[in-house]
Design an enzyme around this catalytic site. Structure first.
Site, PDB file in Angstrom:
ATOM      1  N   HIS A 225       0.821  -1.481  -0.147  1.00 32.76           N
ATOM      2  CA  HIS A 225       0.042   0.136   0.043  1.00 32.76           C
ATOM      3  C   HIS A 225       0.911   1.321   0.328  1.00 32.76           C
ATOM      4  O   HIS A 225       1.150   1.842   1.309  1.00 32.76           O
ATOM      5  CB  HIS A 225      -0.872   0.055   0.996  1.00 32.76           C
ATOM      6  CG  HIS A 225      -1.928  -1.023   0.991  1.00 32.76           C
ATOM      7  ND1 HIS A 225      -1.988  -2.450   1.394  1.00 32.76           N
ATOM      8  CD2 HIS A 225      -3.193  -0.885   0.128  1.00 32.76           C
ATOM      9  CE1 HIS A 225      -3.231  -2.920   0.754  1.00 32.76           C
ATOM     10  NE2 HIS A 225      -3.697  -2.577   0.374  1.00 32.76           N
ATOM     11  N   PHE A 227       3.214   4.690  -2.951  1.00 27.89           N
ATOM     12  CA  PHE A 227       2.274   5.645  -3.847  1.00 27.89           C
ATOM     13  C   PHE A 227       2.795   5.193  -4.975  1.00 27.89           C
ATOM     14  O   PHE A 227       1.999   4.813  -6.104  1.00 27.89           O
ATOM     15  CB  PHE A 227       3.416   6.680  -3.775  1.00 27.89           C
ATOM     16  CG  PHE A 227       3.487   7.589  -5.151  1.00 27.89           C
ATOM     17  CD1 PHE A 227       1.972   8.436  -5.220  1.00 27.89           C
ATOM     18  CD2 PHE A 227       4.039   7.565  -6.035  1.00 27.89           C
ATOM     19  CE1 PHE A 227       1.840   9.617  -6.064  1.00 27.89           C
ATOM     20  CE2 PHE A 227       3.354   8.432  -7.086  1.00 27.89           C
ATOM     21  CZ  PHE A 227       2.712   9.556  -7.059  1.00 27.89           C
ATOM     22  N   HIS A 265      -7.020   6.920  -2.538  1.00 26.86           N
ATOM     23  CA  HIS A 265      -7.731   6.110  -1.268  1.00 26.86           C
ATOM     24  C   HIS A 265      -7.020   5.156  -0.962  1.00 26.86           C
ATOM     25  O   HIS A 265      -7.900   4.659   0.258  1.00 26.86           O
ATOM     26  CB  HIS A 265      -8.631   5.121  -3.257  1.00 26.86           C
ATOM     27  CG  HIS A 265      -7.465   4.325  -3.597  1.00 26.86           C
ATOM     28  ND1 HIS A 265      -6.207   4.352  -4.099  1.00 26.86           N
ATOM     29  CD2 HIS A 265      -7.046   2.587  -2.857  1.00 26.86           C
ATOM     30  CE1 HIS A 265      -5.731   3.388  -4.322  1.00 26.86           C
ATOM     31  NE2 HIS A 265      -5.760   2.447  -3.118  1.00 26.86           N
ATOM     32  N   ASP A 266      -5.754   5.558  -0.577  1.00 19.09           N
ATOM     33  CA  ASP A 266      -4.994   4.556   0.418  1.00 19.09           C
ATOM     34  C   ASP A 266      -4.291   5.592   1.220  1.00 19.09           C
ATOM     35  O   ASP A 266      -3.088   5.524   1.491  1.00 19.09           O
ATOM     36  CB  ASP A 266      -4.541   3.186  -0.575  1.00 19.09           C
ATOM     37  CG  ASP A 266      -5.147   2.529  -0.001  1.00 19.09           C
ATOM     38  OD1 ASP A 266      -5.694   1.842   0.572  1.00 19.09           O
ATOM     39  OD2 ASP A 266      -4.454   1.357  -1.012  1.00 19.09           O
ATOM     40  N   GLN A 426      -3.581 -16.452  -5.073  1.00 17.28           N
ATOM     41  CA  GLN A 426      -4.286 -16.384  -5.785  1.00 17.28           C
ATOM     42  C   GLN A 426      -5.649 -16.879  -7.029  1.00 17.28           C
ATOM     43  O   GLN A 426      -6.251 -15.910  -7.229  1.00 17.28           O
ATOM     44  CB  GLN A 426      -2.952 -14.818  -7.352  1.00 17.28           C
ATOM     45  CG  GLN A 426      -2.307 -14.695  -6.416  1.00 17.28           C
ATOM     46  CD  GLN A 426      -2.965 -13.189  -6.466  1.00 17.28           C
ATOM     47  OE1 GLN A 426      -2.797 -13.174  -5.418  1.00 17.28           O
ATOM     48  NE2 GLN A 426      -3.227 -12.261  -7.004  1.00 17.28           N
TER      49      GLN A 426
HETATM   50 ZN   LIG Z   1      -5.323   0.339  -2.584  1.00 13.28          ZN
END
Ligand SMILES: [Zn+2]
Length: 491
Positions: A225, A227, A265-266, A426
């Protein structure tokens, strides 16, 4: 000049009568000559007048042209100065925040040293919470320190994108790994210009730069999480806007909300998910009553940044328009909490068969699904771009599960380094989360099948093959160790 008439008779001494007659006609002739001289002079003066007027007109025209060139040159010089001054302001601010950052770092190092030296005093020390949770939770005080742009990306204002980059940027195949942070900032800046958002909303281009720098500084260096994840999500949103021709269906306000929510958003994600926040009863969980603590925090940091005039790209908006943007952005960021996945997808499934682009509720729901798609879209990208992200995510998960174990908190099996592998992590996610969501969006935008859904199916198949290989290897390993044990017993 007047020429003398060549037919004029010469004086002769032969007769006086002749002489008088001769002088009479001479006078007449002189008179005529004078007349013609004066007439000639008039013509000449007229001609001179006309000439001088023409010359005057010409010189005026030349002067106007000279003036025009001078004004244009001066304007160009002024424009350049304004631009340079603007860049200088950014540089100065970055220098200032450099110094501030250094001071903060020195202070935090001193704090850490104090914490280590006075561990027995933790219970009474006001710095204790900061020491224990500094990477897992955020404090608004810390956020305020980070709000001004830093000098982390010095060449950002000078970076130019090639035509090839500009074209690939609009596609999900864009390789997000080959770019430095300053280059990603330039790409984000380009997207706002390219979508017409800067022009349509009269966003100050320098403010846009400063805002993006500030956004960059407020993402932490987490394994996942970070840039670059922010950039990926925004770039996928930008790709979807083109792929699905969203500018034909949505208003520019909707496009601005989609892009801005993706960018923010994060923000300030601490690298530990909501479950950890709630179980560890962190400051964030307490502040937001266990309701999407992280997403609420991302939103709050986003609007703290907008509250600084230097970073407020919406400063030209009237209060009503700002309210609309704020509400839209908050709704989208809060929709990225995966705990709400089922609820949001079900709501969209109910609307999709009779979808109405003029229905506000329908459009909001679609925007929520779109940001969700982009947020978890890594597997849509080519295998070599997508795969490193799985390692990053697992690294962040393992960091959390290790901490949970050490703090005696519950550990989710999908985060446990003893239980999870890349394929097992996954397969389920692609089969039961990604494909069903993208196939629902495909009902509305069939063009995403080839570019987005097909890569997901291929990725699922590839991980299933990898899992089979892993299973077979494990089986061989198991048999080997069984044989070894049996051999040992026989001896
Ligand atoms: Zn995100």
């Amino acid at each position: 000049m007047v020429s003398i008439d060549p037919t004029m008779p010469h004086n002769s001494e032969s007769s006086s009568q002749d002489e008088s007659q001769c002088s009479k006609s001479l006078n007449e002739r002189i008179f005529v000559l004078w007349e013609s001289v004066w007439a000639g002079r008039d013509k000449e003066e007229l001609f001179q007048n006309v000439l001088s007027q023409v010359a005057e007109q010409f010189s005026r025209a030349f002067k106007i042209n000279e003036l025009k060139t001078e004004v244009t040159n001066r304007l160009a010089m002024l424009e350049k100065r304004v631009e340079l001054e603007g860049l200088k302001v950014v540089e100065i601010e970055k220098c200032r925040s450099d110094i501030k950052k250094l001071r903060e770092e020195m202070a935090s190092r001193n704090n850490r040293i104090n914490c280590l030296n006075t561990s027995s005093d933790f219970a009474r020390s006001p710095t204790r919470i900061g020491c224990k949770f500094d990477s897992a939770v955020s404090s608004f005080l810390d956020d305020n320190k980070k709000l001004t742009p830093r000098r982390d990306v010095p060449s950002y204002p000078k970076y130019h994108l090639s035509q090839e980059t500009v074209e690939t940027l609009r596609k999900p195949i864009f390789d997000v790994w080959q770019w430095e942070h300053n280059e990603m900032l330039s790409c984000l800046e380009h997207m706002y210009h390219d979508l017409g958002l800067v022009k349509d909303f009269s966003i100050n281009p320098i403010t846009l730069k400063r805002w993006l720098l500030c956004i960059h500084d407020n993402y932490r260096n987490n394994p996942f999480h970070n840039f670059r994840h922010c950039f990926c999500v925004t770039q996928m949103m930008y790709s979807m806007i083109y792929l699905c021709s969203l500018q034909e269906k949505f208003t520019q306000v909707d496009i601005l909300i989609l892009m801005t929510a993706a960018v923010c958003h994060d923000l300030d994600h601490p690298g530990y998910n909501n479950t950890y926040q709630i179980n560890a009863r962190t400051e964030l969980a307490v502040r937001y009553n266990d309701i999407s603590p992280l997403e609420n925090h991302h939103c709050a940091v986003a609007f703290q940044i907008f509250s600084q005039p230097d970073c407020n790209i919406f400063s030209n908006f009237d209060p009503e328009a700002f309210k609309q943007i704020r509400q839209g952005t908050i709704t989208l960021i809060l929709a990225t909490d995966m705990a709400r996945h089922g609820e949001i997808l079900d709501s969209f499934k109910q609307k999709v068969d009779s979808f109405d682009f003029t229905n506000e509720e329908h459009v909001t729901c679609l925007k929520m699904v779109l940001i969700k798609c982009c947020d978890i879209s890594n597997e849509v990208r080519p295998m070599e771009v997508a795969e490193p992200w799985v390692d990053c995510l697992l690294e962040e998960y393992f960091m959390q599960s290790d901490r949970e174990k050490s703090e005696g908190l519950p550990v989710a099996p999908f985060m446990d380094r003893e239980k999870v592998t890349k394929p097992t992590a996954q397969i389920g996610f692609i089969k039961f989360v990604l494909i069903p969501m993208f196939e629902t969006v495909m009902k509305l935008f069939p063009q995403i099948e080839e570019v987005m859904v097909q890569p997901l199916r291929e990725s699922r198949d590839r991980y299933e093959e990898l899992k089979q290989i892993d299973d077979a290897m494990n089986e061989v390993q198991k048999k080997k160790s069984e044989n070894l044990t049996m051999g040992g017993k026989k001896k």
